[in-house]
Design an enzyme around this catalytic site. Structure first.
Site, mmCIF file in Angstrom:
data_model
loop_
_atom_site.group_PDB
_atom_site.id
_atom_site.type_symbol
_atom_site.label_atom_id
_atom_site.label_comp_id
_atom_site.label_asym_id
_atom_site.label_seq_id
_atom_site.Cartn_x
_atom_site.Cartn_y
_atom_site.Cartn_z
ATOM 1 N N SER A 102 37.802 38.842 14.670
ATOM 2 C CA SER A 102 38.500 37.647 14.188
ATOM 3 C C SER A 102 37.936 36.391 14.851
ATOM 4 O O SER A 102 38.568 35.788 15.731
ATOM 5 C CB SER A 102 40.000 37.771 14.440
ATOM 6 O OG SER A 102 40.515 38.895 13.760
ATOM 7 N N ALA B 207 41.034 29.635 19.953
ATOM 8 C CA ALA B 207 41.524 29.824 21.310
ATOM 9 C C ALA B 207 40.651 29.094 22.320
ATOM 10 O O ALA B 207 41.152 28.422 23.235
ATOM 11 C CB ALA B 207 41.582 31.316 21.641
ATOM 12 N N GLY C 44 37.586 33.357 13.821
ATOM 13 C CA GLY C 44 38.379 32.140 13.668
ATOM 14 C C GLY C 44 39.435 32.006 14.751
ATOM 15 O O GLY C 44 39.653 30.921 15.303
ATOM 16 N N ASP C 45 40.097 33.108 15.077
ATOM 17 C CA ASP C 45 41.109 33.089 16.141
ATOM 18 C C ASP C 45 40.478 32.791 17.491
ATOM 19 O O ASP C 45 40.995 31.987 18.274
ATOM 20 C CB ASP C 45 41.830 34.434 16.203
ATOM 21 C CG ASP C 45 42.860 34.600 15.107
ATOM 22 O OD1 ASP C 45 43.599 33.636 14.847
ATOM 23 O OD2 ASP C 45 42.921 35.677 14.505
ATOM 24 N N THR C 46 39.371 33.471 17.784
ATOM 25 C CA THR C 46 38.753 33.308 19.099
ATOM 26 C C THR C 46 38.184 31.906 19.273
ATOM 27 O O THR C 46 38.319 31.294 20.342
ATOM 28 C CB THR C 46 37.651 34.360 19.298
ATOM 29 O OG1 THR C 46 38.204 35.659 19.079
ATOM 30 C CG2 THR C 46 37.091 34.290 20.697
#
Length: 411
Positions: free
Chosen positions: A185, A192, A187-189
């Protein structure tokens, strides 16, 4: 730093200080983006208190990530990466009591992390305007699909959608075929990591704003949208469209406009080669026996190589496909041409460089399973990060953390 040194012992073991020691973070987020940001801050000494929901009918309780992918005794081994160095407190934010308690936790914190749908925190009476009234130095990291403003703000957003909207997904895959995802993922990382940058910037700004009437300084909101974090990493995508009307297309394993940079077949696998520097290209061509291309003036710089990239890739592939991966690595590493095998998890776990850099770290779960997790990134020479706590069991620290709260009467 060895993962088995408890925090209390580390304080007396001659361990260097950590950059974020003394910073308290309340993590309200779930799954990937918010918790990855919390994990990164915790790796460098922040005290991160993860607030998780209690078990309910049909639910095991806690962050849903506890149940994602491969489980050991009912808990994901991924949990040992995402929640290391954190404390777990169980509170039900759907109740008034739970919200009042988390408000007290936040009043004593430096940072709060949330990745709920925009408006959720305000609905609970936990928006930044409310929280900053009693804690003006508070920094609030808000991660969402589309950000806290704009016409899409209320849409649900996951990394898969952010990668598509941010421009990344369209470029991934072979020409003429459906786009593919990276398998993690991203996009999430990426969101973050942008969030961590924002928190560090906000902490510095708070330090600069300290005054006699504001002893902790002034806090602020860090607003991170998943799609913007992806878009921020898209390099020349927008300028090329703006200047030339060029819509960049998928190109498989190649890197369009930069040559040569591709994956090439070997007799027993594949390698990736980055021969796109001018002097590197010459060394590469000499190494594969193509002195004619090394001396070709048109290929002396990148624009000429891009025009003839098919010819160059064919020359490289005709050399690599007759050789084993190890032989290709030996030859090209000797002449300082960037080259590498395409690693699997087994390759990573057994690689001597990963081990030498302490990037494979064993931790022991609460039920005794030893699991290898990624080490600390980045490496700081004076204030390094380390792993001092395994991922907590659900609510493991509730009694200790809540028991240490100041009572309203003592404020």
């Amino acid at each position: 730093m060895s993962a088995h040194i408890p925090a209390t012992e580390a304080e007396h073991a001659g361990v260097p200080p950590q950059a974020l020691a003394g910073i308290r973070v309340i993590e309200l987020g779930q799954l990937i983006a918010g918790p990855f940001a919390g994990k990164t801050l915790a790796d460098f000494g922040a005290e991160v208190i993860k607030v998780e929901p209690p078990a309910a009918e049909g639910s095991a309780g806690g962050d849903p990530l506890r149940q994602w992918r491969m489980l050991h005794n009912g808990t994901s081994v991924w949990w040992q990466v995402q929640s290391r160095n954190k404390r777990s407190v169980v509170l039900d934010l759907r109740t008034q009591e739970g919200r009042e308690t988390v408000r007290r936790l936040i009043d004593e914190a430096d940072v709060v992390i949330e990745n709920f749908k925009p408006g959720t925190m305000e609905k609970w009476g936990l928006g930044y305007e409310q929280l900053s009234q009693t804690n003006p130095g508070l920094i609030m990291l808000r991660i969402s699909g589309y950000g806290q403003s704009g016409p899409y703000r209320e849409r649900p957003g996951f990394a898969v959608v952010a990668e598509a909207m941010g421009g990344m997904r369209y470029l991934n895959g072979e020409p003429g075929r459906a786009p593919v995802r990276a398998g993690v993922s991203l996009g999430d990382t990426l969101a973050a990591l942008h969030g961590v940058i924002g928190v560090l910037l906000a902490l510095q700004a708070r330090h600069q704003s300290v005054r006699a009437d504001a002893p902790k300084g002034r806090g602020q909101v860090v607003d991170v949208a998943l799609y913007e974090a992806v878009f921020n990493c898209m390099e020349s995508l927008l300028p090329e469209f703006s200047a030339f009307g060029a819509v960049r297309q998928p190109a498989g394993s190649a890197l369009p406009g930069i040559a040569p940079s591709n994956a090439y077949p070997c007799a027993d696998g594949m390698v990736v080669i980055g021969g796109n520097g001018d002097s590197i290209f010459k060394r590469l061509m000499v190494a594969i026996g193509r002195d004619d291309l090394a001396q070709d003036t048109e290929l002396a710089s990148n624009p000429g190589r891009v025009r003839r990239v098919a010819e160059i890739d064919a020359a490289i592939a005709s050399w690599t496909e007759l050789r084993r991966v190890e032989d290709v690595l030996d030859v090209l590493n000797t002449v300082s041409v960037p080259v590498g095998r395409i690693y699997t998890a087994r390759d990573i776990a057994e690689d001597p460089h990963y081990l030498a850099r302490e990037m494979i770290v064993p931790v022991t779960t609460a039920d005794g399973l030893t699991v290898s997790v990624p080490g600390i990134v980045p490496k700081l020479s004076a204030t390094p990060g380390w792993i001092s706590r395994r991922g907590p069991t659900l609510g493991e620290d509730t009694e200790v953390v809540l028991g240490s709260l100041r009572t309203p009467q003592s404020d």
